[in-house]
Write a protein that holds these residues in place. Structure first.
Motif, PDB file in Angstrom:
ATOM      1  N   GLN A 185       0.842  -1.210   0.000  1.00 52.98           N
ATOM      2  CA  GLN A 185       0.000   0.000   0.000  1.00 52.98           C
ATOM      3  C   GLN A 185       0.872   1.253   0.000  1.00 52.98           C
ATOM      4  OE1 GLN A 185      -3.287   0.131   2.843  1.00 52.98           O
ATOM      5  NE2 GLN A 185      -3.055  -2.045   3.139  1.00 52.98           N
ATOM      6  N   ALA A 186       1.915   1.209   0.833  1.00 48.66           N
ATOM      7  CA  ALA A 186       2.814   2.376   0.891  1.00 48.66           C
ATOM      8  C   ALA A 186       3.558   2.523  -0.437  1.00 48.66           C
ATOM      9  CB  ALA A 186       3.802   2.215   2.038  1.00 48.66           C
ATOM     10  N   THR A 198       0.885   7.606   2.934  1.00 49.71           N
ATOM     11  CA  THR A 198       2.130   7.691   2.158  1.00 49.71           C
ATOM     12  C   THR A 198       2.015   8.769   1.082  1.00 49.71           C
ATOM     13  OG1 THR A 198       2.504   5.349   2.541  1.00 49.71           O
ATOM     14  CG2 THR A 198       3.818   6.370   0.830  1.00 49.71           C
ATOM     15  N   ARG A 199       0.868   8.809   0.415  1.00 48.41           N
ATOM     16  CA  ARG A 199       0.698   9.861  -0.615  1.00 48.41           C
ATOM     17  C   ARG A 199       0.722  11.253   0.014  1.00 48.41           C
ATOM     18  NH1 ARG A 199      -3.766   9.233  -5.070  1.00 48.41           N
ATOM     19  NH2 ARG A 199      -2.688  11.107  -5.756  1.00 48.41           N
ATOM     20  N   ASN A 249       8.518   5.295   3.156  1.00 51.87           N
ATOM     21  CA  ASN A 249       8.313   6.731   3.393  1.00 51.87           C
ATOM     22  C   ASN A 249       9.640   7.471   3.506  1.00 51.87           C
ATOM     23  OD1 ASN A 249       5.362   7.850   4.041  1.00 51.87           O
ATOM     24  ND2 ASN A 249       5.436   5.672   4.498  1.00 51.87           N
ATOM     25  N   THR A 283       2.324   6.260  -7.102  1.00 49.64           N
ATOM     26  CA  THR A 283       1.249   7.138  -7.627  1.00 49.64           C
ATOM     27  C   THR A 283       1.785   8.556  -7.822  1.00 49.64           C
ATOM     28  OG1 THR A 283      -0.355   5.858  -6.385  1.00 49.64           O
ATOM     29  CG2 THR A 283      -1.098   7.982  -7.206  1.00 49.64           C
ATOM     30  N   GLU A 284       2.574   9.005  -6.848  1.00 44.09           N
ATOM     31  CA  GLU A 284       3.101  10.368  -6.920  1.00 44.09           C
ATOM     32  C   GLU A 284       4.357  10.451  -7.789  1.00 44.09           C
ATOM     33  OE1 GLU A 284       1.501  12.916  -5.694  1.00 44.09           O
ATOM     34  OE2 GLU A 284      -0.034  11.722  -4.679  1.00 44.09           O
ATOM     35  N   VAL A 327       4.289  12.087   0.757  1.00 40.18           N
ATOM     36  CA  VAL A 327       5.031  12.455  -0.457  1.00 40.18           C
ATOM     37  C   VAL A 327       4.656  13.888  -0.861  1.00 40.18           C
ATOM     38  CG1 VAL A 327       5.359  11.939  -2.917  1.00 40.18           C
ATOM     39  CG2 VAL A 327       5.270  10.069  -1.273  1.00 40.18           C
ATOM     40  N   VAL A 342      -2.615   3.352   5.040  1.00 41.14           N
ATOM     41  CA  VAL A 342      -1.195   3.364   4.653  1.00 41.14           C
ATOM     42  C   VAL A 342      -0.990   4.030   3.283  1.00 41.14           C
ATOM     43  CG1 VAL A 342       0.788   1.916   4.119  1.00 41.14           C
ATOM     44  CG2 VAL A 342      -0.644   1.360   6.070  1.00 41.14           C
ATOM     45  N   PHE A 343      -1.795   3.651   2.312  1.00 46.01           N
ATOM     46  CA  PHE A 343      -1.666   4.228   0.966  1.00 46.01           C
ATOM     47  C   PHE A 343      -1.898   5.746   1.014  1.00 46.01           C
ATOM     48  CE2 PHE A 343      -3.964   5.624  -2.896  1.00 46.01           C
ATOM     49  CZ  PHE A 343      -2.982   5.396  -3.845  1.00 46.01           C
ATOM     50  N   ALA A 389       2.572   1.625  -3.388  1.00 47.87           N
ATOM     51  CA  ALA A 389       1.641   2.158  -4.395  1.00 47.87           C
ATOM     52  C   ALA A 389       1.443   3.660  -4.196  1.00 47.87           C
ATOM     53  CB  ALA A 389       0.307   1.432  -4.299  1.00 47.87           C
ATOM     54  N   GLY A 390       1.421   4.075  -2.938  1.00 54.81           N
ATOM     55  CA  GLY A 390       1.277   5.508  -2.647  1.00 54.81           C
ATOM     56  C   GLY A 390       2.432   6.306  -3.215  1.00 54.81           C
ATOM     57  N   VAL A 391       3.641   5.784  -3.065  1.00 60.14           N
ATOM     58  CA  VAL A 391       4.810   6.503  -3.581  1.00 60.14           C
ATOM     59  C   VAL A 391       4.802   6.504  -5.107  1.00 60.14           C
ATOM     60  CG1 VAL A 391       7.328   6.476  -3.743  1.00 60.14           C
ATOM     61  CG2 VAL A 391       6.231   6.023  -1.564  1.00 60.14           C
TER      62      VAL A 391
END
Lengths: 160, 336
Positions: free
Chosen positions: A33-34, B20-21, A118, A40-41, B24, B16-17, A36-38
């Motif tokens: 999940q983390a 994290t976004r 992160n 995405t950006e 960022v 979490v997702f 994917a978050g990174v």
């Protein structure tokens, strides 16, 4: 009584693969999940966050290895699957370290991987350091794996 | 009320997702150094160029229009949060102020009968209740479709305005009601950060109200209407002090969690507001290193709001040729 022995051995094998696999699944899922978050950006970070995501995946592999060795030794992959109750219980006990440590360490390694992802997202130049923190958790998964491996390997020589 | 996604709140580990976004995106927040550069920019055009270089705005916006830029950035913040979580209701503690602001604007416009086509500029998006519902309620003097706290405040404020014709009477009813609503939303929240935000918001508003009433020599009855019965302070003691003297207010606050604010209060209410904003930043800063709850998202929203507020202040000062020294005195600490 011989049937009960094999039942305990199979239970041990199942614990090794199930518990360690579950730990890895939770850890890799959380870290994913983390990651994917990174991505995405910033999609350019995919390769490195993938490494960090996969770190909690090893527990499942250790559990699988112990399960295979146990299966091989108790004759499930060919041969005669007969053994005493004491041996069956010994196999169950031998499989537990990799299973339990795999479950707990997988979950916690996943959380540490989230923090590491992160860290890397904020400071891409610190990838090496970010890799070390989740890798430290791996130490304990390896210890559990080694204990299970040595124990499972020693059981056939026991006169019980 | 469900957010843009209209779904249920996320489970604890599912943040979490989103977190994290948000972390960022925090990389793009303006630092203290960036704000200093903005203040030092020779002209308005240079300030806008600096902001553009930092990723603010879009080429489609009208050039050098601070209102359009600020509105765009607020949209961007809430757009991102709406994208990250299924349900915005955990952030109601932030959104309630928009609702009550909209209620105040709608009641005044309904009372004055201003042109509906020009009403859009008075309203703020991202409340918990659609602006159209609030306008309709105010125009028809039928507040039942609104949430209970808003409905009661709406009725009382409209009556106060209709009977006295005094906008301040209407403002006081709604300002008091919003503080009670924020306090209740904070108490309902499972997040300690949001609880603390609500407490700090309500307490600081009550302190400011008490100090202003005291400075203007208002009656005890007036003070009771200005100070909301909410927050962590003993409001009776605060009102007693406000009815007496500024020194009594300071003495009372010395024995509360706001003892550190007394020195700022002695300077000015603006210095106290700055103290409160810095306290808030101090409160949210640890969230930069948390990854598994809603709190880092709340901290991101507050960090962005703080940043937007400061940019608005700097741009306004630049446009009006205000002194840079005065501007620096009013700057708050940054989240990053």
């Amino acid at each position: 009584m011989f049937e009960l022995g094999i039942a305990f051995a199979v239970l041990g094998m199942a614990c090794a693969s199930f518990l360690a696999g579950a730990g890895s699944a939770i850890g890799v899922g959380t870290a994913g999940q983390a990651a994917a978050g990174v991505v995405t950006e910033d999609p350019t970070k995919f390769g490195k966050v993938l490494v960090l995501q996969l770190l909690p995946g090893t527990q499942g592999i250790y559990g699988l290895l112990i399960a295979f060795i146990t299966m091989s030794q108790i004759g499930l992959l060919g041969g005669s699957p007969d053994m005493t109750l004491a041996k069956g219980i010994a196999y169950l006990a031998a499989c537990l370290p990799v299973g339990i440590v795999g479950l707990v360490s997988g979950i916690h390694q996943g959380k540490t991987s989230v923090a590491a992802i992160n860290l890397f997202a904020r400071r891409p130049d610190q990838f090496g350091k970010s890799l070390i923190f989740p890798a430290m958790v791996e130490t304990y998964a390896i210890l559990g794996f080694l204990v299970s491996l040595l124990a499972v390997s020693s059981i056939p020589g026991l006169n019980i | 009320m469900p957010g843009p996604g209209g779904g249920a709140p996320l489970a604890k580990n599912d943040y979490v997702f989103a977190v994290t976004r948000a972390h960022v995106n925090e990389q793009n927040l303006l630092s203290a150094q960036d704000l200093e550069q903005l203040i030092a920019a020779p002209g308005v055009a240079d300030a806008f160029r600096l902001l553009s270089d930092k990723g603010w705005g879009t080429p489609d916006l009208p050039p050098q229009d601070p209102d359009a830029l600020i509105a765009y950035e607020i949209d961007r913040t809430w757009g991102l949060i709406g994208e990250l979580v299924n349900d915005l209701s955990p952030f109601n503690v932030f959104r309630l102020a928009n609702d009550f602001h909209n209620l105040k604007a709608a009641i005044k416009l309904a009372y004055s009968g201003d042109d509906e086509n020009e009403q859009g500029q008075y309203f703020i998006k991202y409340g918990t209740v659609p602006v159209e519902t609030i306008i309709k309620a105010a125009n028809e003097h039928e507040f039942a479709p609104l949430p209970d706290a808003m409905a009661k405040a709406g009725r009382d404020a409209y009556e106060a305005l209709a009977h006295t014709g005094n906008g301040q009477a209407c403002d006081m009813v709604i300002d008091r009601a919003v503080l009670v609503a924020i306090d209740n939303a904070g108490k309902k929240s499972e997040s300690q950060l949001l609880q603390r935000y609500a407490q700090l918001t309500v307490d600081s508003a009550n302190i400011k109200a008490a100090v202003r009433c005291c400075m203007m020599g208002k009656s005890r009855e007036f003070i009771e209407r200005a100070v909301a019965p909410a927050g962590t302070l003993n409001t009776k003691a605060l009102m007693d002090a406000a009815a007496s003297s500024l020194q009594d207010i300071y003495s009372y606050l010395e024995h509360t969690a706001y003892a550190g604010a007394v020195e700022a209060l002695k300077i000015s209410v603006a210095a106290f507001e700055r103290w409160c904003d810095n306290k808030m930043i101090e409160l949210i800063r640890p969230q930069r290193h948390h990854y598994f709850s809603i709190e880092p998202l709340a901290a991101f929203i507050l960090g962005r709001e703080n940043e937007i507020r400061m940019v608005r202040l700097i741009l306004t000062a630049k446009i009006n040729n205000l002194d840079a020294g005065m501007l620096r005195e009013r700057l708050r600490e940054t989240y990053v």
